[in-house]
Design a protein around this motif. Structure first.
Motif, mmCIF file in Angstrom:
data_model
loop_
_atom_site.group_PDB
_atom_site.id
_atom_site.type_symbol
_atom_site.label_atom_id
_atom_site.label_comp_id
_atom_site.label_asym_id
_atom_site.label_seq_id
_atom_site.Cartn_x
_atom_site.Cartn_y
_atom_site.Cartn_z
ATOM 1 N N ARG A 21 0.725 -1.100 -0.039
ATOM 2 C CA ARG A 21 0.125 0.057 0.022
ATOM 3 C C ARG A 21 0.917 1.330 -0.141
ATOM 4 N N TYR A 22 0.516 2.457 -0.614
ATOM 5 C CA TYR A 22 0.998 3.600 -0.213
ATOM 6 C C TYR A 22 -0.105 4.574 -0.053
ATOM 7 N N VAL A 23 0.478 5.762 0.481
ATOM 8 C CA VAL A 23 -0.324 7.074 0.615
ATOM 9 C C VAL A 23 0.117 8.074 -0.121
ATOM 10 N N ALA A 62 -4.316 12.446 0.545
ATOM 11 C CA ALA A 62 -5.336 12.755 -0.672
ATOM 12 C C ALA A 62 -5.757 11.433 -1.141
ATOM 13 N N TYR A 63 -4.730 10.577 -1.311
ATOM 14 C CA TYR A 63 -5.453 9.184 -1.466
ATOM 15 C C TYR A 63 -4.473 8.153 -1.187
ATOM 16 N N GLU A 64 -4.958 6.860 -1.232
ATOM 17 C CA GLU A 64 -4.378 5.687 -0.654
ATOM 18 C C GLU A 64 -4.631 4.369 -1.673
ATOM 19 N N THR A 80 -6.988 -1.549 -4.642
ATOM 20 C CA THR A 80 -8.370 -0.413 -4.480
ATOM 21 C C THR A 80 -7.407 0.960 -4.395
ATOM 22 N N THR A 81 -8.268 2.033 -4.723
ATOM 23 C CA THR A 81 -7.803 3.392 -4.563
ATOM 24 C C THR A 81 -8.838 3.972 -3.843
ATOM 25 N N ILE A 82 -8.479 4.617 -2.563
ATOM 26 C CA ILE A 82 -9.359 5.519 -1.916
ATOM 27 C C ILE A 82 -8.865 6.852 -1.955
ATOM 28 N N LEU A 86 -7.629 14.942 -7.079
ATOM 29 C CA LEU A 86 -7.241 14.111 -8.016
ATOM 30 C C LEU A 86 -5.878 13.350 -7.929
ATOM 31 N N THR A 87 -5.885 12.126 -8.830
ATOM 32 C CA THR A 87 -4.781 11.372 -8.582
ATOM 33 C C THR A 87 -3.638 11.820 -9.727
ATOM 34 N N ARG A 88 -2.282 11.323 -9.697
ATOM 35 C CA ARG A 88 -1.216 11.883 -10.568
ATOM 36 C C ARG A 88 -1.764 11.910 -12.106
ATOM 37 N N GLY A 89 -2.424 10.593 -12.212
ATOM 38 C CA GLY A 89 -2.534 10.369 -13.608
ATOM 39 C C GLY A 89 -1.286 9.882 -14.372
ATOM 40 N N HIS A 90 -1.571 9.080 -15.327
ATOM 41 C CA HIS A 90 -0.286 8.403 -16.026
ATOM 42 C C HIS A 90 -0.823 7.526 -17.416
ATOM 43 N N TYR A 91 0.011 7.276 -18.111
ATOM 44 C CA TYR A 91 0.024 6.133 -19.228
ATOM 45 C C TYR A 91 0.573 5.088 -18.476
ATOM 46 N N HIS A 92 0.151 3.830 -18.990
ATOM 47 C CA HIS A 92 1.048 2.778 -18.888
ATOM 48 C C HIS A 92 2.395 2.490 -19.370
ATOM 49 N N ALA A 93 3.326 2.184 -18.758
ATOM 50 C CA ALA A 93 4.543 1.974 -19.465
ATOM 51 C C ALA A 93 4.736 1.352 -20.611
ATOM 52 N N GLY A 145 -4.234 -2.258 -21.270
ATOM 53 C CA GLY A 145 -5.293 -1.382 -20.570
ATOM 54 C C GLY A 145 -5.489 -1.766 -18.945
ATOM 55 N N GLU A 146 -6.941 -1.250 -18.589
ATOM 56 C CA GLU A 146 -7.131 -1.478 -17.261
ATOM 57 C C GLU A 146 -8.489 -1.270 -16.876
ATOM 58 N N VAL A 147 -8.979 -1.644 -15.838
ATOM 59 C CA VAL A 147 -10.436 -1.660 -15.468
ATOM 60 C C VAL A 147 -10.680 -1.164 -13.986
ATOM 61 N N TYR A 148 -11.371 0.105 -14.055
ATOM 62 C CA TYR A 148 -11.894 0.649 -12.651
ATOM 63 C C TYR A 148 -13.198 0.336 -12.208
ATOM 64 N N TYR A 149 -13.489 -0.380 -11.182
ATOM 65 C CA TYR A 149 -14.805 -0.720 -11.046
ATOM 66 C C TYR A 149 -15.196 0.099 -9.521
ATOM 67 N N THR A 154 -7.932 -3.258 -11.812
ATOM 68 C CA THR A 154 -6.873 -4.332 -12.272
ATOM 69 C C THR A 154 -6.410 -3.992 -13.435
ATOM 70 N N CYS A 155 -5.269 -4.774 -13.545
ATOM 71 C CA CYS A 155 -4.639 -4.596 -14.719
ATOM 72 C C CYS A 155 -3.371 -5.753 -14.987
ATOM 73 N N ALA A 156 -2.724 -5.827 -15.801
ATOM 74 C CA ALA A 156 -1.523 -6.804 -16.010
ATOM 75 C C ALA A 156 -0.331 -6.235 -15.268
HETATM 76 C C1 F6R Z 1 -2.863 1.589 -11.974
HETATM 77 C C2 F6R Z 1 -3.821 2.526 -11.758
HETATM 78 C C3 F6R Z 1 -4.482 2.749 -10.313
HETATM 79 C C4 F6R Z 1 -3.592 4.233 -10.133
HETATM 80 C C5 F6R Z 1 -4.057 4.924 -8.630
HETATM 81 C C6 F6R Z 1 -3.316 6.009 -8.275
HETATM 82 O O1 F6R Z 1 -2.447 1.440 -13.213
HETATM 83 O O2 F6R Z 1 -4.418 3.082 -12.575
HETATM 84 O O3 F6R Z 1 -4.180 2.028 -9.585
HETATM 85 O O4 F6R Z 1 -2.240 4.125 -9.900
HETATM 86 O O5 F6R Z 1 -5.402 4.997 -8.809
HETATM 87 O O6 F6R Z 1 -3.231 6.993 -9.374
HETATM 88 P P1 F6R Z 1 -2.028 7.419 -9.987
HETATM 89 O O7 F6R Z 1 -1.014 5.982 -10.106
HETATM 90 O O8 F6R Z 1 -2.369 8.032 -11.404
HETATM 91 O O9 F6R Z 1 -1.288 8.342 -9.055
#
Ligand code: F6R
Ligand code: ZN
Length: 188
Positions: A22-24, A52-54, A69-71, A83-90, A95-99, A150-152
């Motif tokens: 886990r990380y915060v 801000a998020y975990e 999970t993301t909280i 907001l979260t940082r936001g990213h592309y996957h390396a 892809g990914e699923v957010y439920y 969930t993702c690879a």
């Molecule tokens: C993993 C993913 C999520 C995010 C998380 C935090 O590919 O999309 O687990 O990592 O919601 O967001 P970021 O990583 O953008 O800080």
């Protein structure tokens, strides 16, 4: 050898049992992602450097897939939602699923070729994130936003691109309602 197991996920708290990590993220670590970084300083001066998020992970060694999970805490910096940082996957082919389990939010996405999309995040909505789309979630509600992702395992994260150029869209409050606007500071 990998063995099957059931992992309990609390849709309200986001607790994952058992979890492997886990990380915060503190608000201060996200300062420069907001439209108005000095307002982050003012927020922290008033409320402290809040969590801000975990992110809580279930990522067994050697597995091809992982989930967690993301909280996200509720809150705003000026009119911009937390907001979260936001990213592309390396890896551009992952892809990914957010439920979404609880709370309300928006998933902001853009493709490499500049298409933008927004997917509503509310209980029961499973968002499909295609490979090579940048993604950032925002909490537009007054309670924690909790979602399962969930993702690879080898998808990886590329944070550099979004950190350098920003996301193409921002989620802000307008007349008491969430609105998505073009980010004037996006570095095209
Ligand atoms: C993993 C993913 C999520 C995010 C998380 C935090 O590919 O999309 O687990 O990592 O919601 O967001 P970021 O990583 O953008 O800080
Ligand atoms: Zn991702």
């Amino acid at each position: 050898m990998l063995f099957p197991e059931g992992v309990a996920i609390d849709g309200v708290t986001g607790a994952v049992t058992p979890a492997t990590g886990r990380y915060v993220k503190k608000l201060s670590a996200l300062r420069d992602l907001y439209a108005a970084p000095p307002m982050v300083d003012a927020f922290i001066a008033e409320h402290g450097d809040v969590d801000a998020y975990e992110v809580i992970e279930y990522r067994p060694d050697g597995s091809d897939i992982c989930f967690g999970t993301t909280i996200m805490a509720p809150g705003k910096i000026g009119d911009e939602y937390f907001l979260t940082r936001g990213h592309y996957h390396a890896r551009a082919d992952r892809g990914e699923v957010y439920y979404t389990q609880s709370g309300e939010g928006l998933l902001l996405l853009h493709s490499r070729s500049g298409e933008v999309r927004v997917v509503e995040m509310r209980t029961g909505v499973c968002a499909f994130i295609p490979p090579d789309w940048a993604h950032r979630s925002v909490n537009t509600g007054g309670t924690p936003l909790v979602f399962v992702w969930t993702c690879a395992t080898d998808a990886g994260h590329d944070y550099g691109e979004v950190a350098a150029r920003g996301m193409r869209q921002r989620a802000v409050e307008r007349n008491g309602r969430p609105a998505v606007v073009a980010n004037p500071n996006y570095a095209d």
